[in-house]
Design a protein around this motif. Structure first.
Motif, PDB file in Angstrom:
ATOM      1  N   UNK A  20      26.388  76.860  47.657  1.00  0.00           N
ATOM      2  CA  UNK A  20      27.128  76.440  46.460  1.00  0.00           C
ATOM      3  C   UNK A  20      28.140  75.351  46.786  1.00  0.00           C
ATOM      4  N   UNK A  21      28.866  75.523  47.881  1.00  0.00           N
ATOM      5  CA  UNK A  21      29.875  74.535  48.256  1.00  0.00           C
ATOM      6  C   UNK A  21      29.240  73.215  48.680  1.00  0.00           C
ATOM      7  N   UNK A  22      28.090  73.274  49.344  1.00  0.00           N
ATOM      8  CA  UNK A  22      27.381  72.049  49.716  1.00  0.00           C
ATOM      9  C   UNK A  22      26.944  71.285  48.474  1.00  0.00           C
ATOM     10  N   UNK A  23      26.399  72.007  47.529  1.00  0.00           N
ATOM     11  CA  UNK A  23      25.961  71.376  46.264  1.00  0.00           C
ATOM     12  C   UNK A  23      27.142  70.741  45.529  1.00  0.00           C
ATOM     13  N   UNK A  24      28.264  71.452  45.466  1.00  0.00           N
ATOM     14  CA  UNK A  24      29.437  70.954  44.756  1.00  0.00           C
ATOM     15  C   UNK A  24      30.041  69.737  45.461  1.00  0.00           C
ATOM     16  N   UNK A  25      30.068  69.786  46.783  1.00  0.00           N
ATOM     17  CA  UNK A  25      30.715  68.716  47.541  1.00  0.00           C
ATOM     18  C   UNK A  25      29.828  67.484  47.692  1.00  0.00           C
ATOM     19  N   UNK A  33      17.726  69.968  48.817  1.00  0.00           N
ATOM     20  CA  UNK A  33      18.310  71.122  49.489  1.00  0.00           C
ATOM     21  C   UNK A  33      17.263  72.114  49.979  1.00  0.00           C
ATOM     22  N   UNK A  34      16.080  72.095  49.373  1.00  0.00           N
ATOM     23  CA  UNK A  34      15.059  73.039  49.819  1.00  0.00           C
ATOM     24  C   UNK A  34      14.631  72.783  51.258  1.00  0.00           C
ATOM     25  N   UNK A  35      14.756  71.543  51.717  1.00  0.00           N
ATOM     26  CA  UNK A  35      14.402  71.223  53.099  1.00  0.00           C
ATOM     27  C   UNK A  35      15.493  71.673  54.067  1.00  0.00           C
ATOM     28  N   UNK A  36      16.746  71.747  53.583  1.00  0.00           N
ATOM     29  CA  UNK A  36      17.840  72.209  54.435  1.00  0.00           C
ATOM     30  C   UNK A  36      17.825  73.725  54.606  1.00  0.00           C
ATOM     31  N   UNK A  37      17.586  74.422  53.490  1.00  0.00           N
ATOM     32  CA  UNK A  37      17.766  75.868  53.480  1.00  0.00           C
ATOM     33  C   UNK A  37      16.456  76.647  53.408  1.00  0.00           C
ATOM     34  N   UNK A  38      15.330  75.949  53.326  1.00  0.00           N
ATOM     35  CA  UNK A  38      14.012  76.596  53.307  1.00  0.00           C
ATOM     36  C   UNK A  38      13.881  77.587  52.145  1.00  0.00           C
ATOM     37  N   UNK A 225      29.576  66.154  43.015  1.00  0.00           N
ATOM     38  CA  UNK A 225      28.819  66.647  41.864  1.00  0.00           C
ATOM     39  C   UNK A 225      29.512  66.300  40.558  1.00  0.00           C
ATOM     40  N   UNK A 226      30.854  66.274  40.567  1.00  0.00           N
ATOM     41  CA  UNK A 226      31.590  65.939  39.343  1.00  0.00           C
ATOM     42  C   UNK A 226      32.129  64.512  39.387  1.00  0.00           C
ATOM     43  N   UNK A 227      32.046  63.868  40.553  1.00  0.00           N
ATOM     44  CA  UNK A 227      32.552  62.495  40.671  1.00  0.00           C
ATOM     45  C   UNK A 227      31.552  61.469  40.193  1.00  0.00           C
ATOM     46  N   UNK A 228      30.262  61.796  40.260  1.00  0.00           N
ATOM     47  CA  UNK A 228      29.242  60.875  39.788  1.00  0.00           C
ATOM     48  C   UNK A 228      29.020  61.028  38.291  1.00  0.00           C
ATOM     49  N   UNK A 229      27.846  60.641  37.836  1.00  0.00           N
ATOM     50  CA  UNK A 229      27.491  60.813  36.425  1.00  0.00           C
ATOM     51  C   UNK A 229      26.794  62.161  36.277  1.00  0.00           C
ATOM     52  N   UNK A 230      27.477  63.093  35.651  1.00  0.00           N
ATOM     53  CA  UNK A 230      26.917  64.432  35.509  1.00  0.00           C
ATOM     54  C   UNK A 230      25.750  64.425  34.526  1.00  0.00           C
ATOM     55  N   UNK A 231      24.658  65.093  34.866  1.00  0.00           N
ATOM     56  CA  UNK A 231      23.541  65.195  33.918  1.00  0.00           C
ATOM     57  C   UNK A 231      23.909  66.103  32.749  1.00  0.00           C
ATOM     58  N   UNK A 232      23.324  65.843  31.609  1.00  0.00           N
ATOM     59  CA  UNK A 232      23.631  66.646  30.423  1.00  0.00           C
ATOM     60  C   UNK A 232      23.264  68.111  30.608  1.00  0.00           C
TER      61      UNK A 232
END
Length: 257
Positions: A20-25, A33-38, A225-232
């Motif tokens: 969760x923190x990786x995704x947020x940061x 992420x599926x390749x990182x965490x299998x 995740x919140x600094x870019x353009x957030x998807x709807x």
């Protein structure tokens, strides 16, 4: 996993929190992420959604403790705030870019004239030490700073004789007057060529004090995740993501001492 009898997709709670923190940061998409965490993108999405809401609920339960009283603030008041008696917080509105919706009415509501983009906007109050003491829900970008201030609930945390610092966009003196709270904003020229020496001194002091809320906003925007353009499709989680990011920033080193 087969030897231990655990399912192939078994992930421990610390690992789920890390995901969760990786995704947020870092704002990695679930396919990356599926390749990182299998793990499958569906599993990763479920983990992120669940843990983000768990973090939000945990931090939200501490919301009333985030806003310290004047006595607590006075004991550790940074030098830049010494000229401001009974200072409680500095406030500012910050905006987060979001994808343009197809619905024309919603396009109008989300469009920010200040950013010239579709945005979400929230109000953040920062204590003299640079920690966030109040974070509002997200509002559509067309809303004014005054309307957010009136709706978000921050006035419930302010008490008579408190002092609030803000920029010129917050024309809320009348709202605070009913609670006997003072507002300190930079003086206006009002048709004059220049400010008086006293007004220039006040402007410099306010800028030196309010820089901490700007620095806090910079730290928030490092959560990509919140600094870019957030998807709807992330709209339902946007408020939680911003609030959690602000609380995580509070756990970092103080901005002022």
């Amino acid at each position: 996993n087969r030897k231990s009898g655990k399912p192939a997709n078994h992930v421990s709670p610390p690992e789920e929190l890390f995901i969760t923190l990786v995704r947020l940061r870092r704002a990695y998409c679930f396919q990356t992420m599926q390749y990182f965490f299998k793990l499958s993108p569906t599993t990763l999405r479920c983990i992120f959604t669940t843990w983000l809401q768990l973090l939000y609920c945990h931090f939200d339960s501490l919301r009333d403790r985030m806003f310290p009283g004047r006595n607590v603030l006075r004991k550790n008041l940074p030098k830049a705030f010494k000229p401001f008696k009974n200072i409680r917080c500095s406030i500012d509105c910050t905006e987060f870019f979001v994808q343009m919706p197809r619905n024309l009415a919603r396009q109008s509501n989300l469009f920010s004239n200040y950013k010239h983009h579709h945005t979400f906007k929230c109000l953040i109050a920062v204590a003299p030490n640079g920690a966030a003491v109040f974070v509002s829900d997200l509002y559509e970008g067309a809303i004014s700073d005054r309307d957010i201030f009136e709706k978000c609930g921050i006035m419930d945390y302010l008490h008579p004789s408190d002092l609030v610092l803000s920029d010129r966009g917050f024309t809320v003196e009348d709202l605070l007057m009913s609670r006997q709270v003072s507002l300190n904003i930079p003086p206006f020229l009002n048709g004059r060529d220049k400010l008086t020496p006293q007004e220039e001194l006040l402007t410099r002091r306010l800028a030196k004090a309010r820089i901490h809320v700007e620095r806090f906003n910079e730290r928030i925007k490092k959560f990509q995740l919140i600094a870019g353009i957030m998807p709807l499709k992330m709209t339902s989680l946007a408020t939680q993501a911003v609030f959690v990011a602000c609380c995580l920033v509070n756990s970092q080193s103080p901005l002022a001492s």
